[in-house]
Structure formats: structure tokens, C-alpha cells
Write an enzyme that holds these catalytic residues in place. Sequence first.
Site, PDB file in Angstrom:
ATOM      1  N   TYR A 197       0.983  -0.966   0.202  1.00 17.84           N
ATOM      2  CA  TYR A 197      -0.340   0.191   0.066  1.00 17.84           C
ATOM      3  C   TYR A 197       1.060   1.465  -0.365  1.00 17.84           C
ATOM      4  O   TYR A 197       0.563   2.218  -0.743  1.00 17.84           O
ATOM      5  CB  TYR A 197      -1.146  -0.581   1.396  1.00 17.84           C
ATOM      6  CG  TYR A 197      -1.563   1.416   1.471  1.00 17.84           C
ATOM      7  CD1 TYR A 197      -2.596   1.401   0.706  1.00 17.84           C
ATOM      8  CD2 TYR A 197      -1.361   2.564   2.062  1.00 17.84           C
ATOM      9  CE1 TYR A 197      -4.169   2.765   1.022  1.00 17.84           C
ATOM     10  CE2 TYR A 197      -2.350   3.654   2.284  1.00 17.84           C
ATOM     11  CZ  TYR A 197      -3.495   3.137   1.451  1.00 17.84           C
ATOM     12  OH  TYR A 197      -3.756   4.644   1.448  1.00 17.84           O
ATOM     13  N   ALA A 200       2.563   1.691  -3.625  1.00 17.87           N
ATOM     14  CA  ALA A 200       1.440   2.133  -4.388  1.00 17.87           C
ATOM     15  C   ALA A 200       1.543   3.248  -4.128  1.00 17.87           C
ATOM     16  O   ALA A 200       0.933   4.540  -4.926  1.00 17.87           O
ATOM     17  CB  ALA A 200       1.121   1.111  -4.813  1.00 17.87           C
ATOM     18  N   LYS A 201       1.283   3.771  -3.237  1.00 22.38           N
ATOM     19  CA  LYS A 201       0.877   5.923  -3.348  1.00 22.38           C
ATOM     20  C   LYS A 201       1.766   6.520  -2.741  1.00 22.38           C
ATOM     21  O   LYS A 201       2.446   7.385  -3.870  1.00 22.38           O
ATOM     22  CB  LYS A 201       0.217   5.909  -1.499  1.00 22.38           C
ATOM     23  CG  LYS A 201      -0.972   4.824  -1.325  1.00 22.38           C
ATOM     24  CD  LYS A 201      -2.074   6.061  -1.724  1.00 22.38           C
ATOM     25  CE  LYS A 201      -3.501   5.167  -1.396  1.00 22.38           C
ATOM     26  NZ  LYS A 201      -4.656   6.683  -1.997  1.00 22.38           N
TER      27      LYS A 201
END
Length: 361
Positions: A197, A200-201
Site C-alpha cells: 500500500y 503504491a501510494k
Amino acid sequence: MDFFNSILNWVVPPASFVILAFSWPTLCFINACEWLYSSFYSENMEDKVVIITGASSGIGEQIAYEYAKRRANLVLVARREQRLRVVGQNARDMGAKHVTVIAADVVKEEDCRRFVNDTINFYGRLDHLVNTASLGHTFYLEEVTDTSVFPLLLDINFWGNVYPTYVALPYIHQSNGRIVVNASVETWLPLPRMSLYAAAKAALVNFYETLRFEVKDDVGITIATHGWIGSEVTGGKFMLEEGAEMQWKEEREVHVTGGPIEDYARLIVAGACRGDAYVKYPSWYDIFLLFRVFTPNVLNWTLRFLLATHGSRRASLVGTGRPLLEYTGRPLLEMSPSPKKLLASPTHYSQLSPLQQPKWE
């Protein structure tokens, strides 16, 4: 060259601190003046056209309501058409001039082209694109037994924002509009059990920072980052599409009312209309940037100490076929009881229920 860089390593950091210390009051005054000016001359959204992805609930839903209060024309995009209809009716009641509901999957380029083209064909313009698609997790990487969840996480958190931007960018150029991105503090303050997460951010933020230089002043970009929003899970629920082999909970799928979500959405829309490059909620998280740059070991020790108080490591149930029963302040993945292996292609999950035609209301 090595000798030159060695000198700069010793000179540049302290010199920068001295310059910043002397210029800080002036910079604060200039920023305050810019904020007052942009607030006074904030963009009037009445009759403007706004596409909001992931608008069925959560952050996307609340952002839709904030734009509705400004009497904008809304195009709400998500997979769940019935839920979008409810959000659309609420938006109309709050003042939206016109609401369009389109069931689509943001990780599929053809779907993104469809809802952007439908918007242009109906309204003739596009002023704001708001990307709120996001999918989180809470597992340790070494405990994962089924890696087919990896492309899902990266597709939704990255390509689910890039594809709508890529398709909509020519039309936003024409209107000198704005792109709004929902990021997270994990882009530079990574926490355990959220490795993919956070990655990806971080990729998403760097993509838009680069795009900001490419489009110059023709298109505005607002990057919104939020910290730990506990209300995302207080009223959250898991969603299972018909025939699916995996359950997931997304920031955009969590139905909540009141509290930080509404405050965050209000800040995002207000910041976008002012033309802010960044919206941060809460802003005090920024202090950790100084620790990360200048004393990273102190930051790491502090985080390890704080996180150690939550107990020993708990095994992730991703890929085991058993439900994940607990969750913390972030969306997470949950496996269905089905013993079948997850679909490897990240685009298959939305094909389990047919996409509907846009509903012009």
C-alpha cells in the site's frame, strides 16, 4: 568530483538551516497572503463539471457532497450502481445542478475512456477530476501465501488513478481544470503490514509530482494526504461482488458519516477550489519529515517503540482461505472461505458483475 561532493555534504545542510531560519518568517507571511488571496478568489464551481471516482461511499461520497454544496455538475463513478444512485440523490438534495451515475472499473482503460467520453458528450467539458480509488491491506509480506493479491493492490492504488488521469487530461487542459488525488501519509511515513500500500501510494504521489511539471500551469494538481482516519473502519463493512473469490474493503467503499472523513473531504474540496498544491489532514504529520531527513534513526527507533506496544506479530490470513476478522485504522484484504485460488489477473474481479450503462439523472 568526489572531493567536491564531500565538501557540499558538510556545507549545504547547515547553510540551508541558517537560510531557512532567517527566511522562515518571510515565507510564512507570503504563504499567509497567498492563502488569503486564493480563499477570497476561490474557484466558483457552479455549473462546473466534476468526475469523482470511487464515489459510492467513504471519502469519495463525502467529496461528492462537498461539490454538491457548491452547485457543481457531478459524474459519480464506482462499481456499485445502486449505491451510486443513493449518493447521487443525496447530492441533488444538497444542491448539485445535475448528477450522472456511471458504473465502471477504474483499473480498466476502456472503462475510463467510456465514462470520460460519456461526460464530454453530455456536458461538453470537464473541470475537475477527483481520484479517490484506494485499496489497503494489513499483512506482513513474508507471511503471504498467495501473491495474486499483489497486482490487485498495485493496480487499484496506482493504475486506478493513472488511467482516468491519462484519458481525462486533454479535456482538463482545455478547461484549465484540476486533478485531485487522494494519497496517504504512508507515502513517506511507511508503517508495518502496509508495505505494498505504501509503495503504491508513493509511486502515485511521484507520478503526479512529475506530471505537475509536465502540464505546468495549464492543469492544476492537488495532492491530498491523510493520516490515520479511524472513522474509516468504525462503520466499515466488507463487500463481496456476486461470484467473486475474494472480499476486500476499500477506502472508497467504507460507508461512514461524521467525524474525520467529512472534515477531510471538506478540506480537499476547499483546497482544490483555492488552487492548493497540497492538502494535508492533519498537518502536524509533516514534522516527521524533518526527522526522516535529518535523524532517520531517531524516527525509526520511535516508531518501533510505539508499534511494539501493540503486542507481538500476528500472522496474516491472506491466501489461507480463512477470513481476516480483525482490522485497524486502514482498509484490509479478506479472503473468502472458498478454497479456490485468487484470480491472477487484477482486472477480472469487476467482470463478475456486468457494468451498466451510464444513468443520466
